[in-house]
Motif scaffolding. Structure first.
Motif, PDB file in Angstrom:
ATOM      1  N   GLY A 118     -14.986  12.322   2.396  1.00 12.01           N
ATOM      2  CA  GLY A 118     -14.382  11.037   2.723  1.00 12.01           C
ATOM      3  C   GLY A 118     -12.900  11.153   3.024  1.00 12.01           C
ATOM      4  O   GLY A 118     -12.239  12.118   2.630  1.00 12.01           O
ATOM      5  N   ASP A 119     -12.372  10.160   3.713  1.00  9.23           N
ATOM      6  CA  ASP A 119     -10.954  10.119   4.091  1.00  9.23           C
ATOM      7  C   ASP A 119     -10.175   9.316   3.052  1.00  9.23           C
ATOM      8  O   ASP A 119     -10.294   8.095   2.987  1.00  9.23           O
ATOM      9  N   PRO A 120      -9.348   9.976   2.221  1.00 10.11           N
ATOM     10  CA  PRO A 120      -8.625   9.237   1.182  1.00 10.11           C
ATOM     11  C   PRO A 120      -7.513   8.348   1.725  1.00 10.11           C
ATOM     12  O   PRO A 120      -7.112   7.392   1.058  1.00 10.11           O
ATOM     13  N   ILE A 121      -7.025   8.642   2.929  1.00 10.24           N
ATOM     14  CA  ILE A 121      -5.963   7.806   3.513  1.00 10.24           C
ATOM     15  C   ILE A 121      -6.531   6.449   3.895  1.00 10.24           C
ATOM     16  O   ILE A 121      -5.952   5.397   3.595  1.00 10.24           O
ATOM     17  N   ALA A 122      -7.703   6.458   4.548  1.00  9.60           N
ATOM     18  CA  ALA A 122      -8.318   5.208   4.985  1.00  9.60           C
ATOM     19  C   ALA A 122      -9.103   4.532   3.868  1.00  9.60           C
ATOM     20  O   ALA A 122      -9.485   3.364   3.997  1.00  9.60           O
ATOM     21  N   GLY A 123      -9.324   5.248   2.770  1.00 11.98           N
ATOM     22  CA  GLY A 123     -10.174   4.724   1.708  1.00 11.98           C
ATOM     23  C   GLY A 123      -9.580   3.594   0.907  1.00 11.98           C
ATOM     24  O   GLY A 123     -10.304   2.853   0.236  1.00 11.98           O
ATOM     25  N   ALA A 124      -8.252   3.428   0.943  1.00  8.91           N
ATOM     26  CA  ALA A 124      -7.595   2.329   0.223  1.00  8.91           C
ATOM     27  C   ALA A 124      -6.630   1.629   1.176  1.00  8.91           C
ATOM     28  O   ALA A 124      -5.844   2.293   1.858  1.00  8.91           O
ATOM     29  N   PRO A 125      -6.652   0.309   1.261  1.00 11.67           N
ATOM     30  CA  PRO A 125      -5.758  -0.411   2.164  1.00 11.67           C
ATOM     31  C   PRO A 125      -4.289  -0.145   1.824  1.00 11.67           C
ATOM     32  O   PRO A 125      -3.920   0.015   0.649  1.00 11.67           O
ATOM     33  N   PHE A 126      -3.455  -0.117   2.839  1.00 12.51           N
ATOM     34  CA  PHE A 126      -2.026   0.142   2.647  1.00 12.51           C
ATOM     35  C   PHE A 126      -1.384  -0.847   1.671  1.00 12.51           C
ATOM     36  O   PHE A 126      -0.630  -0.436   0.776  1.00 12.51           O
ATOM     37  N   PRO A 127      -1.659  -2.164   1.776  1.00 17.16           N
ATOM     38  CA  PRO A 127      -1.044  -3.099   0.824  1.00 17.16           C
ATOM     39  C   PRO A 127      -1.428  -2.824  -0.627  1.00 17.16           C
ATOM     40  O   PRO A 127      -0.627  -3.049  -1.538  1.00 17.16           O
ATOM     41  N   VAL A 128      -2.657  -2.329  -0.853  1.00 15.13           N
ATOM     42  CA  VAL A 128      -3.084  -2.012  -2.215  1.00 15.13           C
ATOM     43  C   VAL A 128      -2.254  -0.865  -2.781  1.00 15.13           C
ATOM     44  O   VAL A 128      -1.861  -0.876  -3.951  1.00 15.13           O
ATOM     45  N   LYS A 129      -1.968   0.111  -1.952  1.00 10.67           N
ATOM     46  CA  LYS A 129      -1.146   1.242  -2.406  1.00 10.67           C
ATOM     47  C   LYS A 129       0.263   0.771  -2.771  1.00 10.67           C
ATOM     48  O   LYS A 129       0.817   1.171  -3.802  1.00 10.67           O
ATOM     49  N   ILE A 130       0.838  -0.061  -1.933  1.00  6.43           N
ATOM     50  CA  ILE A 130       2.188  -0.580  -2.203  1.00  6.43           C
ATOM     51  C   ILE A 130       2.193  -1.417  -3.483  1.00  6.43           C
ATOM     52  O   ILE A 130       3.087  -1.274  -4.328  1.00  6.43           O
ATOM     53  N   ASP A 131       1.193  -2.275  -3.631  1.00  5.66           N
ATOM     54  CA  ASP A 131       1.114  -3.102  -4.839  1.00  5.66           C
ATOM     55  C   ASP A 131       0.962  -2.237  -6.089  1.00  5.66           C
ATOM     56  O   ASP A 131       1.543  -2.543  -7.145  1.00  5.66           O
ATOM     57  N   THR A 132       0.182  -1.157  -5.993  1.00  3.62           N
ATOM     58  CA  THR A 132       0.010  -0.262  -7.133  1.00  3.62           C
ATOM     59  C   THR A 132       1.336   0.350  -7.554  1.00  3.62           C
ATOM     60  O   THR A 132       1.655   0.416  -8.748  1.00  3.62           O
ATOM     61  N   LEU A 133       2.134   0.786  -6.578  1.00  3.00           N
ATOM     62  CA  LEU A 133       3.439   1.382  -6.887  1.00  3.00           C
ATOM     63  C   LEU A 133       4.359   0.359  -7.558  1.00  3.00           C
ATOM     64  O   LEU A 133       5.081   0.682  -8.515  1.00  3.00           O
ATOM     65  N   ARG A 134       4.333  -0.866  -7.067  1.00  2.00           N
ATOM     66  CA  ARG A 134       5.161  -1.921  -7.686  1.00  2.00           C
ATOM     67  C   ARG A 134       4.713  -2.190  -9.120  1.00  2.00           C
ATOM     68  O   ARG A 134       5.534  -2.387 -10.018  1.00  2.00           O
ATOM     69  N   GLU A 135       3.404  -2.197  -9.335  1.00  2.00           N
ATOM     70  CA  GLU A 135       2.878  -2.452 -10.676  1.00  2.00           C
ATOM     71  C   GLU A 135       3.248  -1.322 -11.633  1.00  2.00           C
ATOM     72  O   GLU A 135       3.535  -1.565 -12.811  1.00  2.00           O
ATOM     73  N   ILE A 136       3.247  -0.081 -11.131  1.00  2.00           N
ATOM     74  CA  ILE A 136       3.654   1.052 -11.970  1.00  2.00           C
ATOM     75  C   ILE A 136       5.104   0.882 -12.405  1.00  2.00           C
ATOM     76  O   ILE A 136       5.449   1.076 -13.579  1.00  2.00           O
ATOM     77  N   ASP A 137       5.956   0.519 -11.479  1.00  2.00           N
ATOM     78  CA  ASP A 137       7.376   0.315 -11.787  1.00  2.00           C
ATOM     79  C   ASP A 137       7.557  -0.762 -12.851  1.00  2.00           C
ATOM     80  O   ASP A 137       8.277  -0.563 -13.846  1.00  2.00           O
ATOM     81  N   ALA A 138       6.888  -1.901 -12.661  1.00  2.00           N
ATOM     82  CA  ALA A 138       7.019  -3.004 -13.614  1.00  2.00           C
ATOM     83  C   ALA A 138       6.438  -2.632 -14.978  1.00  2.00           C
ATOM     84  O   ALA A 138       7.030  -2.943 -16.030  1.00  2.00           O
ATOM     85  N   PHE A 139       5.302  -1.942 -14.970  1.00  2.00           N
ATOM     86  CA  PHE A 139       4.651  -1.545 -16.219  1.00  2.00           C
ATOM     87  C   PHE A 139       5.548  -0.609 -17.022  1.00  2.00           C
ATOM     88  O   PHE A 139       5.709  -0.768 -18.246  1.00  2.00           O
ATOM     89  N   ALA A 140       6.145   0.360 -16.358  1.00  2.00           N
ATOM     90  CA  ALA A 140       7.008   1.328 -17.049  1.00  2.00           C
ATOM     91  C   ALA A 140       8.218   0.641 -17.670  1.00  2.00           C
ATOM     92  O   ALA A 140       8.600   0.940 -18.804  1.00  2.00           O
ATOM     93  N   ARG A 141       8.806  -0.282 -16.946  1.00  2.00           N
ATOM     94  CA  ARG A 141      10.009  -0.956 -17.461  1.00  2.00           C
ATOM     95  C   ARG A 141       9.672  -1.883 -18.630  1.00  2.00           C
ATOM     96  O   ARG A 141      10.491  -2.072 -19.536  1.00  2.00           O
ATOM     97  N   ASP A 142       8.455  -2.435 -18.619  1.00  2.00           N
ATOM     98  CA  ASP A 142       8.037  -3.306 -19.715  1.00  2.00           C
ATOM     99  C   ASP A 142       7.689  -2.523 -20.978  1.00  2.00           C
ATOM    100  O   ASP A 142       7.684  -3.092 -22.084  1.00  2.00           O
ATOM    101  N   LEU A 143       7.389  -1.231 -20.828  1.00  2.00           N
ATOM    102  CA  LEU A 143       7.002  -0.426 -21.979  1.00  2.00           C
ATOM    103  C   LEU A 143       8.150  -0.197 -22.946  1.00  2.00           C
ATOM    104  O   LEU A 143       7.951  -0.135 -24.161  1.00  2.00           O
ATOM    105  N   ASP A 144       9.377  -0.044 -22.410  1.00  2.00           N
ATOM    106  CA  ASP A 144      10.503   0.314 -23.267  1.00  2.00           C
ATOM    107  C   ASP A 144      11.796  -0.128 -22.599  1.00  2.00           C
ATOM    108  O   ASP A 144      12.000   0.125 -21.397  1.00  2.00           O
ATOM    109  N   THR A 145      12.651  -0.767 -23.347  1.00  2.00           N
ATOM    110  CA  THR A 145      13.915  -1.261 -22.782  1.00  2.00           C
ATOM    111  C   THR A 145      14.855  -0.132 -22.398  1.00  2.00           C
ATOM    112  O   THR A 145      15.839  -0.364 -21.676  1.00  2.00           O
ATOM    113  N   ARG A 146      14.586   1.084 -22.867  1.00  2.00           N
ATOM    114  CA  ARG A 146      15.457   2.213 -22.534  1.00  2.00           C
ATOM    115  C   ARG A 146      15.151   2.803 -21.153  1.00  2.00           C
ATOM    116  O   ARG A 146      15.880   3.679 -20.675  1.00  2.00           O
TER     117      ARG A 146
END
Length: 473
Positions: A118-146
């Motif tokens: 299978g093609d992993p590039i076409a396997g997930a929509p571009f907006p989903v990838k961007i949203d995932t990266l944003r969620e990772i950023d927010a999740f990490a910052r919420d884990l610890d104030t440091r």
């Protein structure tokens, strides 16, 4: 269309004409092939609250090789056409001036598949990838104030290859690759430290963009950063070292694995040259290179010469029993090719390379191994390293390590480097844990300017008397 299957003999080249030119190039040679490739890759980097990089790359081309004895004629082009192939024949034939070679037979084809096509590039929509990266950023910052900075990367690629042999054998392989990385920087009292975690393999993106997966990676990156935040200066001197399971196998890969590749041993430049059948490691030490593990980063259904991958035992119970071979070096050494002929791309000739190189586990409980460490270092994570193939000398920096005294794991240490040589380290292995593990899927290996994806693995291992570079106390 970029998303259509790669079919160069339908779209760009006449199959009969290409085979005739390949046979012309290899007339009088010992070996040779036509290697055709299309590769597409995408990388998205979210750094410090915004998209820092969004890249897409596509390339295709062919490499034509003719081999006689130790001489290789190689030509490549990004132009997939009969005129380009004709020009390549002239260069490839320089290796077979005078002829006289006996063309080697083709490898036996395989019906096994080690991963999805299978093609992993076409396997997930571009907006989903961007949203995932944003969620990772927010999740990490919420884990610890440091947490003061977060960087997250999603990368995917698809390599499609076709290999044509002079006898007409036609081999096709489709190789996906994905990876997700998270890096976290924390700050406390003016001190900043970093932690990184990630992984992937020859899989689609579904699992990596699942919140359960990326949240675990993010938590691990934060854990490492916080460990380093309280790390003390590493001691210096000769001491026993316990290596953790999994990724610390990168030390095995660099310090020992390269020395067991066929070309270095045929030329006599490896520290292990001429030692076949002799004891080179402590009893109980078994090392394999296994390209057949499903979905792993270093796995290949077939190598870049068309030889099916396999599980090759290199060291068995401390005795050297095998090398990793491509077709040329195997023929010159009078042994079988082992499915380790790999190349970075169509622009490179193949050479013996590792796939997934692992030290198998023993029977000892890892807790007992640490309990037996009187005064030393417990190294769990590694960063960069260097090795000299001719003597096996290595220097590796630890990204996560702890001081151990009287069997008790104490404070984390910073700045520890492990210094030694592979041949001696193999002999000084004192214990093997029963917890053999593979790395999470993040290894790349460089050799002669070529980079290929690899995997490593090992159990908890105790090595006696390594030099630890740090801060003397």
């Amino acid at each position: 269309m970029p998303d259509m299957p790669f079919r160069p003999f339908e779209d760009s080249l006449d199959p009969d004409g290409a085979l005739a030119l390949l046979r012309e190039a290899t007339d009088g040679a010992d070996d040779g092939e036509l290697f055709l490739e299309r590769r597409r890759s995408e990388a998205l980097v979210f750094d410090d609250g915004r998209i820092r990089t969004a890249s897409y790359d596509a390339a295709e081309g062919f490499g034509l090789r003719s081999v006689r004895g130790e001489v290789t004629g190689y030509a490549h082009s990004s132009e997939m056409s009969e005129p380009a192939l004709r020009r390549a024949v002239e260069t490839a034939r320089l290796a077979v001036q005078g002829g006289g070679g006996t063309l080697a037979g083709s490898p036996t084809p395989t019906n096994y598949r080690r991963y999805t096509d299978g093609d992993p590039i076409a396997g997930a929509p571009f907006p989903v990838k961007i949203d995932t990266l944003r969620e990772i950023d927010a999740f990490a910052r919420d884990l610890d104030t440091r947490v003061v900075q977060v960087s997250a990367t999603i990368a995917a690629s698809l390599q499609e290859v076709e290999i044509l042999r002079p006898d007409g054998l036609h081999i096709r392989d489709v190789r996906p690759m994905t990876r997700l990385n998270v890096s976290v920087i924390v700050e406390q009292d003016g001190r900043r430290e970093q932690g990184t975690a990630g992984g992937g393999g020859r899989v689609l993106l579904d699992g990596l963009i699942d919140p359960a997966d990326w949240q675990a990676k993010t938590q691990e990156a934060l854990r490492i950063a916080l460990v380093n935040l309280r790390a003390e200066a590493a001691p210096a001197g000769v001491m026993d070292v316990v290596l953790g399971p999994g990724w610390p196998g990168i030390l095995l890969h660099e310090a020992i694995g390269h020395g067991l590749e066929g070309d270095f041993n045929r030329k006599g430049s490896s520290a292990f040259a001429g030692l076949m059948g002799q004891r080179i490691a402590a009893p109980g030490v078994t090392v394999v290179d296994d390209g057949t593990i499903p979905d792993r980063r270093g796995s290949i259904t077939v190598d870049d010469e068309g030889t099916p991958s396999r599980r090759n035992t290199l060291i068995e119970d401390g005795v050297l029993v095998g090398y990793m071979q491509d077709r040329q070096n195997a023929r010159l050494m009078g042994v079988e090719a082992t499915g380790n002929g790999r190349r970075e791309s169509y622009a490179h000739a193949p050479m013996p390379r590792m796939t997934n190189t692992c030290m198998l586990g023993g029977e000892t409980d890892p807790a007992d191994i640490l309990a037996d460490l009187a005064d030393g270092i417990y190294a769990v994570g590694f960063g960069g390293g260097q090795v000299d193939i001719t003597n096996g000398k290595f220097v590796f920096s630890c990204t996560e390590a702890y001081r151990v005294q009287n069997g008790r794991v104490g404070a984390p240490v910073k700045g520890a480097t492990l210094i030694g040589d592979g041949a001696t380290a193999l002999q000084k292995i004192r214990a093997l844990g029963n917890d053999m593990a593979l790395d999470p899927g993040m290894g790349n290996c460089g050799k002669a300017g070529q980079w290929v994806p690899v995997g490593v693995g090992q159990p908890t291992v105790m090595i006696g008397g390594l030099t630890v570079g740090g801060s003397s106390t």
